[in-house]
Design a protein around this motif. Structure first.
Motif, PDB file in Angstrom:
ATOM      1  N   GLY A  22       0.819  -1.211   0.000  1.00  0.00           N
ATOM      2  CA  GLY A  22       0.000   0.000   0.000  1.00  0.00           C
ATOM      3  C   GLY A  22       0.848   1.254   0.000  1.00  0.00           C
ATOM      4  N   GLN A  23       0.186   2.379  -0.110  1.00  0.00           N
ATOM      5  CA  GLN A  23       0.859   3.682  -0.089  1.00  0.00           C
ATOM      6  C   GLN A  23       1.200   4.120   1.323  1.00  0.00           C
ATOM      7  OE1 GLN A  23      -1.939   6.212  -2.173  1.00  0.00           O
ATOM      8  NE2 GLN A  23      -1.016   5.748  -4.173  1.00  0.00           N
ATOM      9  N   GLU A  24       0.562   3.474   2.325  1.00  0.00           N
ATOM     10  CA  GLU A  24       0.792   3.829   3.728  1.00  0.00           C
ATOM     11  C   GLU A  24       1.066   2.581   4.554  1.00  0.00           C
ATOM     12  OE1 GLU A  24      -2.386   7.589   3.812  1.00  0.00           O
ATOM     13  OE2 GLU A  24      -2.866   5.672   4.773  1.00  0.00           O
ATOM     14  N   HIS A  25       1.719   2.776   5.700  1.00  0.00           N
ATOM     15  CA  HIS A  25       1.929   1.702   6.664  1.00  0.00           C
ATOM     16  C   HIS A  25       0.579   1.280   7.231  1.00  0.00           C
ATOM     17  CE1 HIS A  25       3.395  -0.439  10.225  1.00  0.00           C
ATOM     18  NE2 HIS A  25       4.614  -0.381   9.712  1.00  0.00           N
ATOM     19  N   ARG A  26       0.446  -0.015   7.518  1.00  0.00           N
ATOM     20  CA  ARG A  26      -0.863  -0.501   7.962  1.00  0.00           C
ATOM     21  C   ARG A  26      -1.281   0.050   9.326  1.00  0.00           C
ATOM     22  NH1 ARG A  26      -1.390  -5.087  11.450  1.00  0.00           N
ATOM     23  NH2 ARG A  26       0.594  -5.686  12.407  1.00  0.00           N
ATOM     24  N   TRP A  53       2.461   7.769   8.820  1.00  0.00           N
ATOM     25  CA  TRP A  53       3.658   8.560   9.079  1.00  0.00           C
ATOM     26  C   TRP A  53       4.143   9.249   7.806  1.00  0.00           C
ATOM     27  CZ3 TRP A  53       2.998   3.636  11.255  1.00  0.00           C
ATOM     28  CH2 TRP A  53       2.799   3.644  12.636  1.00  0.00           C
ATOM     29  N   TRP A  54       4.070   8.573   6.690  1.00  0.00           N
ATOM     30  CA  TRP A  54       4.297   9.207   5.395  1.00  0.00           C
ATOM     31  C   TRP A  54       3.632   8.374   4.315  1.00  0.00           C
ATOM     32  CZ3 TRP A  54       8.304   6.628   7.892  1.00  0.00           C
ATOM     33  CH2 TRP A  54       8.931   5.596   7.210  1.00  0.00           C
ATOM     34  N   ARG A  55       3.538   8.928   3.122  1.00  0.00           N
ATOM     35  CA  ARG A  55       2.789   8.307   2.038  1.00  0.00           C
ATOM     36  C   ARG A  55       3.642   8.238   0.789  1.00  0.00           C
ATOM     37  NH1 ARG A  55      -1.481  10.321  -1.605  1.00  0.00           N
ATOM     38  NH2 ARG A  55      -2.965   8.640  -2.000  1.00  0.00           N
ATOM     39  N   VAL A  56       3.620   7.069   0.142  1.00  0.00           N
ATOM     40  CA  VAL A  56       4.348   6.867  -1.119  1.00  0.00           C
ATOM     41  C   VAL A  56       3.324   6.967  -2.250  1.00  0.00           C
ATOM     42  CG1 VAL A  56       5.842   5.337  -2.436  1.00  0.00           C
ATOM     43  CG2 VAL A  56       5.973   5.354   0.063  1.00  0.00           C
ATOM     44  N   LYS A  57       3.270   8.123  -2.896  1.00  0.00           N
ATOM     45  CA  LYS A  57       2.221   8.380  -3.886  1.00  0.00           C
ATOM     46  C   LYS A  57       2.326   7.483  -5.102  1.00  0.00           C
ATOM     47  CE  LYS A  57       1.557  13.250  -2.612  1.00  0.00           C
ATOM     48  NZ  LYS A  57       1.570  14.662  -3.093  1.00  0.00           N
ATOM     49  N   GLU A  58       3.553   7.120  -5.485  1.00  0.00           N
ATOM     50  CA  GLU A  58       3.719   6.321  -6.701  1.00  0.00           C
ATOM     51  C   GLU A  58       3.397   4.844  -6.491  1.00  0.00           C
ATOM     52  OE1 GLU A  58       7.872   7.065  -4.908  1.00  0.00           O
ATOM     53  OE2 GLU A  58       5.956   8.119  -5.171  1.00  0.00           O
ATOM     54  N   ALA A  59       3.179   4.430  -5.236  1.00  0.00           N
ATOM     55  CA  ALA A  59       2.872   3.022  -4.953  1.00  0.00           C
ATOM     56  C   ALA A  59       1.454   2.687  -5.405  1.00  0.00           C
ATOM     57  CB  ALA A  59       3.031   2.741  -3.461  1.00  0.00           C
ATOM     58  N   LYS A  60       1.244   1.414  -5.729  1.00  0.00           N
ATOM     59  CA  LYS A  60      -0.062   0.921  -6.152  1.00  0.00           C
ATOM     60  C   LYS A  60      -0.612  -0.005  -5.068  1.00  0.00           C
ATOM     61  CE  LYS A  60       1.157   1.193 -11.046  1.00  0.00           C
ATOM     62  NZ  LYS A  60       1.364   0.435 -12.307  1.00  0.00           N
ATOM     63  N   ASN A  61      -1.799   0.315  -4.584  1.00  0.00           N
ATOM     64  CA  ASN A  61      -2.431  -0.511  -3.565  1.00  0.00           C
ATOM     65  C   ASN A  61      -2.896  -1.824  -4.192  1.00  0.00           C
ATOM     66  OD1 ASN A  61      -2.265   1.638  -1.606  1.00  0.00           O
ATOM     67  ND2 ASN A  61      -4.044   2.582  -2.607  1.00  0.00           N
ATOM     68  N   GLY A  62      -2.369  -2.934  -3.711  1.00  0.00           N
ATOM     69  CA  GLY A  62      -2.773  -4.210  -4.293  1.00  0.00           C
ATOM     70  C   GLY A  62      -1.972  -5.378  -3.769  1.00  0.00           C
ATOM     71  N   LEU A  63      -2.133  -6.509  -4.451  1.00  0.00           N
ATOM     72  CA  LEU A  63      -1.445  -7.749  -4.092  1.00  0.00           C
ATOM     73  C   LEU A  63      -0.447  -8.123  -5.184  1.00  0.00           C
ATOM     74  CD1 LEU A  63      -4.402 -10.047  -2.911  1.00  0.00           C
ATOM     75  CD2 LEU A  63      -2.940  -8.608  -1.511  1.00  0.00           C
ATOM     76  N   TYR A  64       0.745  -8.517  -4.756  1.00  0.00           N
ATOM     77  CA  TYR A  64       1.738  -9.056  -5.677  1.00  0.00           C
ATOM     78  C   TYR A  64       1.780 -10.570  -5.484  1.00  0.00           C
ATOM     79  CZ  TYR A  64       3.565  -4.380  -6.731  1.00  0.00           C
ATOM     80  OH  TYR A  64       3.713  -3.073  -7.154  1.00  0.00           O
ATOM     81  N   ILE A  65       1.507 -11.317  -6.544  1.00  0.00           N
ATOM     82  CA  ILE A  65       1.608 -12.781  -6.520  1.00  0.00           C
ATOM     83  C   ILE A  65       2.993 -13.142  -7.053  1.00  0.00           C
ATOM     84  CG2 ILE A  65       0.582 -14.972  -7.207  1.00  0.00           C
ATOM     85  CD1 ILE A  65      -1.306 -13.246  -5.610  1.00  0.00           C
ATOM     86  N   ILE A  66       3.837 -13.674  -6.172  1.00  0.00           N
ATOM     87  CA  ILE A  66       5.237 -13.935  -6.513  1.00  0.00           C
ATOM     88  C   ILE A  66       5.453 -15.447  -6.586  1.00  0.00           C
ATOM     89  CG2 ILE A  66       7.635 -13.596  -5.812  1.00  0.00           C
ATOM     90  CD1 ILE A  66       6.573 -11.197  -4.107  1.00  0.00           C
ATOM     91  N   PRO A  67       5.674 -16.010  -7.784  1.00  0.00           N
ATOM     92  CA  PRO A  67       5.927 -17.455  -7.872  1.00  0.00           C
ATOM     93  C   PRO A  67       7.297 -17.795  -7.296  1.00  0.00           C
ATOM     94  CG  PRO A  67       6.240 -16.421 -10.017  1.00  0.00           C
ATOM     95  CD  PRO A  67       5.718 -15.351  -9.098  1.00  0.00           C
ATOM     96  N   LEU A  68       7.380 -18.915  -6.613  1.00  0.00           N
ATOM     97  CA  LEU A  68       8.649 -19.377  -6.041  1.00  0.00           C
ATOM     98  C   LEU A  68       9.177 -20.520  -6.909  1.00  0.00           C
ATOM     99  CD1 LEU A  68       7.774 -19.320  -2.236  1.00  0.00           C
ATOM    100  CD2 LEU A  68       8.954 -17.581  -3.580  1.00  0.00           C
ATOM    101  N   LYS A  69      10.153 -20.202  -7.722  1.00  0.00           N
ATOM    102  CA  LYS A  69      10.711 -21.174  -8.657  1.00  0.00           C
ATOM    103  C   LYS A  69      11.830 -21.960  -7.979  1.00  0.00           C
ATOM    104  CE  LYS A  69      11.545 -19.495 -12.740  1.00  0.00           C
ATOM    105  NZ  LYS A  69      12.079 -18.578 -13.790  1.00  0.00           N
ATOM    106  N   ARG A  70      11.926 -23.223  -8.354  1.00  0.00           N
ATOM    107  CA  ARG A  70      12.951 -24.088  -7.769  1.00  0.00           C
ATOM    108  C   ARG A  70      13.772 -24.731  -8.875  1.00  0.00           C
ATOM    109  NH1 ARG A  70       9.183 -26.983  -3.144  1.00  0.00           N
ATOM    110  NH2 ARG A  70       8.172 -25.056  -2.457  1.00  0.00           N
ATOM    111  N   GLN A  71      15.048 -24.843  -8.611  1.00  0.00           N
ATOM    112  CA  GLN A  71      15.938 -25.422  -9.602  1.00  0.00           C
ATOM    113  C   GLN A  71      16.094 -26.930  -9.431  1.00  0.00           C
ATOM    114  OE1 GLN A  71      19.638 -23.428  -9.015  1.00  0.00           O
ATOM    115  NE2 GLN A  71      19.841 -24.030  -6.873  1.00  0.00           N
TER     116      GLN A  71
END
Length: 500
Positions: free
Chosen positions: A466-470, A474-492
């Motif tokens: 999010g743009q703010e701490h939960r 204290w401060w705001r990151v305007k360029e941030a996008k509120n949402g979920l990042y789905i990060i695949p965990l690849k294995r070798q």
């Protein structure tokens, strides 16, 4: 030091507990002296299709099952079909095939175990049966079962990471359903969204209401700070700044119950695994226990000297909490009505997660990540400035660690940083005995990483940003996008399972 021996052409099993008895038996029966060897002499069995070395394919398959995650599930659900034998080192020896090293806790079928014991008794090698110590579930309880997967993880390609957007304000918390098909996310916009993982589509939205509509609105009317889902996927719980806990049906997203009683924001929620007992933590410095099946309050626990910022639990009747500015981590033993107090951070402890029943990871605004064991009052490992620092020379401030996650019963943890300076998701490998943390790779994101969760299988990691701490503005990151990042965990390579 270990000793090796042979029982005719059969496999024999022995641990350190019975080694002295074995040596005495060998001498008394004049069967020869046990030959002393070093650990380096002990080697693993290679799973060859050819059984030219005297090993049957069936036995090779059995050895493979010992280190597979599937065998763990079978041992727990098999109800007597599997036993586990304990020794600091288990050694199987055959005249033609040599030594075989197995983990400290090894899985064998009940029939195989019985056969081994019978053959040993036939030769008077062991005065008592090999001890059966515990089931796979009990090993989890003791924190002994560990999947060694960190060494096989590799960083995903940037194009493989998906961003799911739907919240108007910062995402504060999230949970993954036990079947890993859906993710629930909650936000400062008072809403909860159900997402389908595979497609990334929004399945349902439990809309938030405006302030002042509490009497007629079904749902939250204040920032949602915490969520939890039961291990059978029957109940979803969410807590907000209005001191309320809502219980939902995760399948239909229908509202079921409302729990009241806290005098401050509900900052942490967790279901005890295998039950519908719910633990809640609050800014009022208390922990409450609830029975969701009975829609009932059970008890309240006190001890923290500042607002509680995080809570977690697994299958034991206990939970762990982070005490914010009181700089303590506490383990609450519910049945004994007692608590253990741990100290180690230099600032506010903002997040906590259990790695297994014996170890946990914490993060705080002092920029450090710590690994703890419930047997020691101080961290067994700490990484300071885990996500770097910012500011002018001589006035540097560490970047806050705003979230941590652990892949249960493994050697892999993750942490998330806050703000515009070094906001990223960092994966770590726990060292031997959880002493030490080695960085694996970092995934850059923009904004505050307010929540992190691994899927149970370890196939993906979800970050709520999010743009703010939960917990504040204290401060705001305007360029941030509120949402979920789905990060695949690849294995070798294929994941291996081992036991400390």
């Amino acid at each position: 030091m270990w000793s090796r021996w042979s029982l005719s052409s059969t496999y024999s099993v022995c641990g350190v507990e019975s080694l002295m008895e074995l040596c005495l038996a060998l001498r008394s029966l004049h069967l020869g002296q046990a030959e002393a060897i070093t650990e380096a002499d002990v080697h693993d069995v290679q799973s060859n299709a050819d059984d030219g070395k005297g090993r049957s394919k069936k036995f090779n398959k059995r050895v493979d099952e010992v280190i597979s995650s599937d065998s763990e599930d079978e041992s727990v659900s098999g109800a007597g079909d599997c036993v586990i034998i304990k020794a600091p080192l288990l050694v199987l020896h055959n005249r033609s095939s040599g030594l075989v090293q197995l983990p400290q806790y090894s899985f064998f079928s009940a029939s195989y175990y019985s056969n081994v014991n019978n053959r040993i008794h036939e030769h008077d090698f062991c005065p008592s049966p090999i001890p059966i110590v515990s089931t796979g579930c009990e090993l989890e309880q003791k924190g002994k079962l560990q999947r060694l997967i960190a060494k096989d993880l590799i960083a995903p390609d940037p194009e493989e990471i998906r961003l799911l957007r739907g919240h108007k304000l910062s995402v504060t918390c999230l949970v993954i359903t036990p079947d890993e098909k859906y993710v629930f996310s909650a936000s400062k916009d008072c809403s909860i969204i159900k997402w389908e993982v595979e497609s990334g589509k929004k399945v349902h939205k439990m809309a938030g209401g405006r302030k002042g509509t509490e009497e007629r609105h079904v749902g939250h009317t204040a920032h949602v700070l915490s969520m939890a889902i039961s291990s059978d996927g029957k109940y979803l719980a969410s807590g907000d700044m209005n001191k309320l806990i809502m219980i939902w049906d995760p399948v239909t997203c229908k509202h079921l119950y409302k729990f009241t009683g806290h005098r401050g924001a509900v900052s942490g929620l967790a279901f005890r695994r295998g039950t519908h007992t719910l633990y809640s933590a609050s800014h009022d410095r208390s922990i409450k226990v609830w029975s969701v099946d009975e829609n009932a309050y059970v008890e309240t626990l006190f001890g923290h000297q500042d607002m509680i910022t995080g809570l977690d639990c697994l299958s034991r009747e206990r939970c762990v909490t982070a005490g914010g500015r009181d700089r303590t981590v506490r383990v609450w033993k519910i049945a004994e009505e007692s608590q253990l107090v741990f100290h180690g951070h230099e600032g506010s402890i903002d997040c906590v997660q259990l790695i297994n029943e014996e170890h946990l990871v914490t993060g705080g605004d002092d920029g450090s990540i710590s690994i703890w064991t419930v047997n020691k009052k101080k961290p067994v490992s700490t990484v300071k400035k885990a996500h770097g620092s910012h500011g002018n020379a001589g006035l540097e401030q560490p970047n806050w660690v705003s979230s941590v996650a652990a892949l249960h019963n493994s050697d892999t943890v993750a942490s998330g940083a806050s703000g515009s300076h070094n906001s990223a998701v960092q994966l770590w490998k726990c060292g031997q005995g959880f002493r030490g943390l080695e960085p694996l790779f970092s995934i850059p994101v923009t904004g505050f990483v307010n929540s992190l969760k691994f899927s149970n299988s370890g196939k993906f990691l979800v970050a709520g940003v999010g743009q703010e701490h939960r917990l504040g503005r204290w401060w705001r990151v305007k360029e941030a996008k509120n949402g979920l990042y789905i990060i695949p965990l690849k294995r070798q390579a294929k994941e291996q399972e081992a036991v400390q």
